[in-house]
Scaffold this motif. Structure first.
Motif, short mmCIF file in Angstrom:
data_model
loop_
_atom_site.label_atom_id
_atom_site.label_comp_id
_atom_site.label_asym_id
_atom_site.label_seq_id
_atom_site.Cartn_x
_atom_site.Cartn_y
_atom_site.Cartn_z
N SER A 186 0.82 -1.21 0.00
CA SER A 186 0.00 0.00 0.00
C SER A 186 0.85 1.26 0.00
CB SER A 186 -0.96 0.00 1.20
OG SER A 186 -0.26 0.12 2.42
N HIS A 187 2.00 1.23 0.65
CA HIS A 187 2.97 2.33 0.62
C HIS A 187 4.27 1.86 1.24
CE1 HIS A 187 1.15 2.58 4.56
NE2 HIS A 187 1.94 3.57 4.95
N THR A 196 2.72 -1.16 -6.12
CA THR A 196 2.66 -0.13 -5.08
C THR A 196 2.30 1.21 -5.71
OG1 THR A 196 3.85 0.77 -3.16
CG2 THR A 196 5.14 0.40 -5.18
N THR A 197 2.46 2.29 -4.96
CA THR A 197 2.17 3.62 -5.47
C THR A 197 3.20 4.02 -6.52
OG1 THR A 197 3.53 4.73 -3.81
CG2 THR A 197 1.22 4.31 -3.23
N GLY A 204 6.17 5.35 -4.68
CA GLY A 204 6.87 4.26 -4.03
C GLY A 204 7.70 3.44 -4.99
N ASP A 248 1.69 9.26 -0.41
CA ASP A 248 0.72 8.52 -1.21
C ASP A 248 0.49 7.12 -0.66
OD1 ASP A 248 0.63 10.68 -2.88
OD2 ASP A 248 1.93 9.82 -4.43
N VAL A 249 -0.75 6.67 -0.72
CA VAL A 249 -1.15 5.32 -0.31
C VAL A 249 -2.19 4.83 -1.30
CG1 VAL A 249 -2.07 3.89 1.55
CG2 VAL A 249 -0.79 5.95 2.12
#
Length: 257
Positions: free
Chosen positions: A63-64, A87-88, A91, A138-139
């Motif tokens: 997720s992050h 992921t983001t 990331g 960010d997530v």
């Protein structure tokens, strides 16, 4: 088809769906402290399974990457050993290598030799109250949908509270299993960074056809609520039959209610 989930600890869970194996936010360190720029986090429980006991996975759903309670030191090492890391976008740039960045609502696919396909859609997430983004970064969450029509879609919220983005996921997808990242995490001030009991109930109402399987409820000192708080809340409000609490390290078959 039934879906099997094994809770490893904190936000880390192994999801087995139609022969595919997915791992959420890998955290494998022993208990200890992490000094971050603005806060100190304390891990209180180690993982129920070590990485070598999990076996191969098709992808990590991260997720992050910026917080130790979602990606610790051992988790970072683990990323180098898996086929794909989703992921983001930010990331993926930080992690480099084979990490793949997804913006909210972007999709990617995983296929097997028999033609079965998982479609993985990145979903919006907000790691705290409105305005937290410059601090939290960010997530994303994920919806996992199978090409097999008899397999329910799975929603993994990632580190988020209840907000319009989660409600929009519920409007776009019919999910039979929902993994909210709960625990009411609190680090910087008197506000939550992940779902509390109220948020988790809102999520259950938004996904009326889903079994609710919370993760991210134990293992860190900054979690202000736990699985027992969720059990009491769901039972009191009449949602108890839709809550499935996992025993760490035990594969559990989850079917939509």
């Amino acid at each position: 088809m039934p879906i099997s989930i094994t809770l490893i600890g904190g936000p880390t869970a192994l999801i087995e769906i139609d022969g595919f194996r997915l791992l959420t936010d890998p955290t494998f360190d022993a208990p200890g402290a992490y000094q971050l720029p603005h806060v100190k986090l304390e891990k209180t429980l180690g993982p129920a399974l070590r990485p070598d006991a999990i076996g191969p996975v098709d992808a990590v759903l991260l997720s992050h990457d910026q917080h130790s309670d979602n990606l610790d030191n051992s988790g970072r090492d683990y990323l180098h050993k898996v086929k794909r890391v989703l992921t983001t976008e930010a990331g993926a740039k930080r992690l480099g290598g084979h990490a793949e960045g997804l913006a909210p609502w972007a999709t990617t696919h995983i296929k097997d030799r028999d033609g079965c396909t998982l479609t993985i859609t990145a979903t919006p997430a907000r790691h705290g109250p409105a305005g937290i983004e410059p601090l939290s970064g960010d997530v994303i969450g994920f919806v996992v949908s199978s090409s097999r029509k008899d397999t329910s879609a799975v929603y993994i919220s990632g580190d988020t509270t209840w907000f319009d983005g989660v409600a929009e996921v519920a409007r776009r997808f019919t999910c039979g299993v929902v993994l909210p990242f709960a625990g009411a995490a609190q680090t910087r001030g008197p506000f939550h960074l992940t779902m509390d009991t109220n948020d988790t109930i809102e999520t259950a109402r938004a996904f009326p056809d889903a079994m609710i399987v919370p993760v991210h409820t134990e293992g860190w000192a900054h979690f202000r609520q736990n699985s027992e708080d969720l059990r009491k809340t769901f039972d009191l409000l009449g949602f108890g039959t839709r809550l499935r609490l996992l025993e760490p390290g035990v594969p559990t078959v989850i079917e939509a209610p």
